[in-house]
Design an enzyme around this catalytic site. Structure first.
Site, short mmCIF file in Angstrom:
data_model
loop_
_atom_site.label_atom_id
_atom_site.label_comp_id
_atom_site.label_asym_id
_atom_site.label_seq_id
_atom_site.Cartn_x
_atom_site.Cartn_y
_atom_site.Cartn_z
N HIS A 22 0.64 -1.35 0.23
CA HIS A 22 0.11 0.00 -0.09
C HIS A 22 0.79 1.00 0.04
O HIS A 22 0.32 2.27 -0.17
CB HIS A 22 -1.16 0.09 1.39
N ASP A 50 -0.92 -7.47 1.80
CA ASP A 50 -0.03 -6.09 1.80
C ASP A 50 1.48 -6.10 1.78
O ASP A 50 2.02 -6.19 2.98
CB ASP A 50 -0.94 -5.23 2.92
N GLY A 93 3.06 6.13 8.74
CA GLY A 93 4.62 6.36 8.33
C GLY A 93 5.35 5.09 8.75
O GLY A 93 6.48 4.85 8.28
N SER A 151 4.21 1.95 8.48
CA SER A 151 3.84 0.98 7.28
C SER A 151 5.12 0.55 6.59
O SER A 151 6.21 1.46 6.15
CB SER A 151 3.06 1.73 6.47
C1 4AZ Z 1 -0.86 4.08 8.40
O1 4AZ Z 1 -1.68 4.91 8.11
C2 4AZ Z 1 -1.03 3.15 9.65
N1 4AZ Z 1 -1.76 1.47 14.38
C3 4AZ Z 1 -0.17 2.01 9.94
C4 4AZ Z 1 -0.23 1.36 11.26
C5 4AZ Z 1 -1.40 1.67 11.99
C6 4AZ Z 1 -2.30 2.66 11.70
C7 4AZ Z 1 -2.13 3.36 10.42
C8 4AZ Z 1 -1.63 0.88 13.23
O2 4AZ Z 1 0.13 3.82 7.77
#
Ligand code: 4AZ
Length: 249
Positions: free
Chosen positions: A41, A93, A192, A194
């Site tokens: 993503h 993902d 961030g 991610s």
């Molecule tokens: C994001 O938006 C995101 N709490 C990544 C991890 C989490 C929430 C949002 C987990 O990239």
């Protein structure tokens, strides 16, 4: 990362920072000298898919500072997004980046850059098992910017049944996802983080069990972080990278 603590890159030397032009986009993990594992993503906003504009850094502790002595920078030679990645529910993902340095090489092992091991295919860890996550993501859900410095924290694996309960995420959780959080909901991954790693120690070694994927808010009650289940992708990773000794790090 919400909560947790600041940490030098030497404590998580497999952490990669992914930029689109000059903008920080996502984390990643170095799984082989030429390969970074991240989340699909990270590239689904359309603009992120122009690989010419992507760069990957290793050895970075501060996201906006150049640390010439420790960092290594790369362009992206190949971006492989899982063929069954579903952007509506974030199933599968996972993505791979083949990296190349300016002189044509890959990552050089140092105190601030090294590979992490992938767990053997069928390793299953028990619920409650403590693992760690690291990244440059936001320190609060509604923060204005990413963390300037690398952070890490500890989270516990949740039973799949609990995460699939209506109180948590119900049917949004697929067999390619798992949840981890802190019992008091005080610490979590956030925007961030991610693409970055969830690591667990098994038989005396650290393994990359999860890729930070999604969650509702950050450190919110009954809304744990959701991670891509890396053990479901050993074959995919081996095929796409051509790495055969992929479980040996
Ligand atoms: C994001 O938006 C995101 N709490 C990544 C991890 C989490 C929430 C949002 C987990 O990239």
């Amino acid at each position: 990362i919400v909560g947790g603590s600041f940490t030098p890159i030497e404590s998580h030397p497999w952490v990669a920072a992914l930029f689109h032009q000059r903008r920080f986009v996502c984390g990643g993990s170095l799984i082989a000298p030429c390969w970074v594992l991240t989340a699909a993503h990270c590239f689904s906003d359309g603009e992120g898919t122009n690989i010419k504009r992507l760069s990957v850094y290793l050895g970075k502790t501060a996201i906006n500072d150049t640390d010439a002595d420790r960092e290594q920078s790369f362009t992206v030679k190949k971006l492989i997004i899982h063929q069954k990645y579903n952007e509506s529910n974030y199933n599968n993902d996972i993505a791979l980046l083949k990296i190349k340095s300016r002189n044509g090489g890959c990552a050089v092992r140092s105190a601030s850059a090294r590979t992490v091991c992938l767990p053997p295919s069928h390793t299953q860890l028990p619920a409650g098992f403590q693992c760690s996550i690291a990244g440059f993501g936001m320190e609060r859900f509604a923060a204005w910017h990413y963390s300037q410095l690398l952070k890490q924290t500890e989270v516990k694996l949740l039973p799949q049944t609990e995460c699939k309960s209506q109180l948590y995420y119900g049917d949004l959780i697929t067999e390619n996802m798992f949840c981890a959080g802190s019992p008091d909901w005080s610490t979590d991954a956030c925007k961030g983080d991610s693409g970055g790693p969830l690591l667990c120690e098994a038989s005396g070694r650290m393994f990359l069990f999860g890729v930070v994927s999604w969650g509702e808010g950050c450190a919110s009650r009954n809304k744990p972080g959701v991670y891509t289940q890396v053990t479901n992708y050993n074959k995919w990773i081996a095929t796409k990278t051509g790495l055969s000794k992929y479980t040996k790090g």
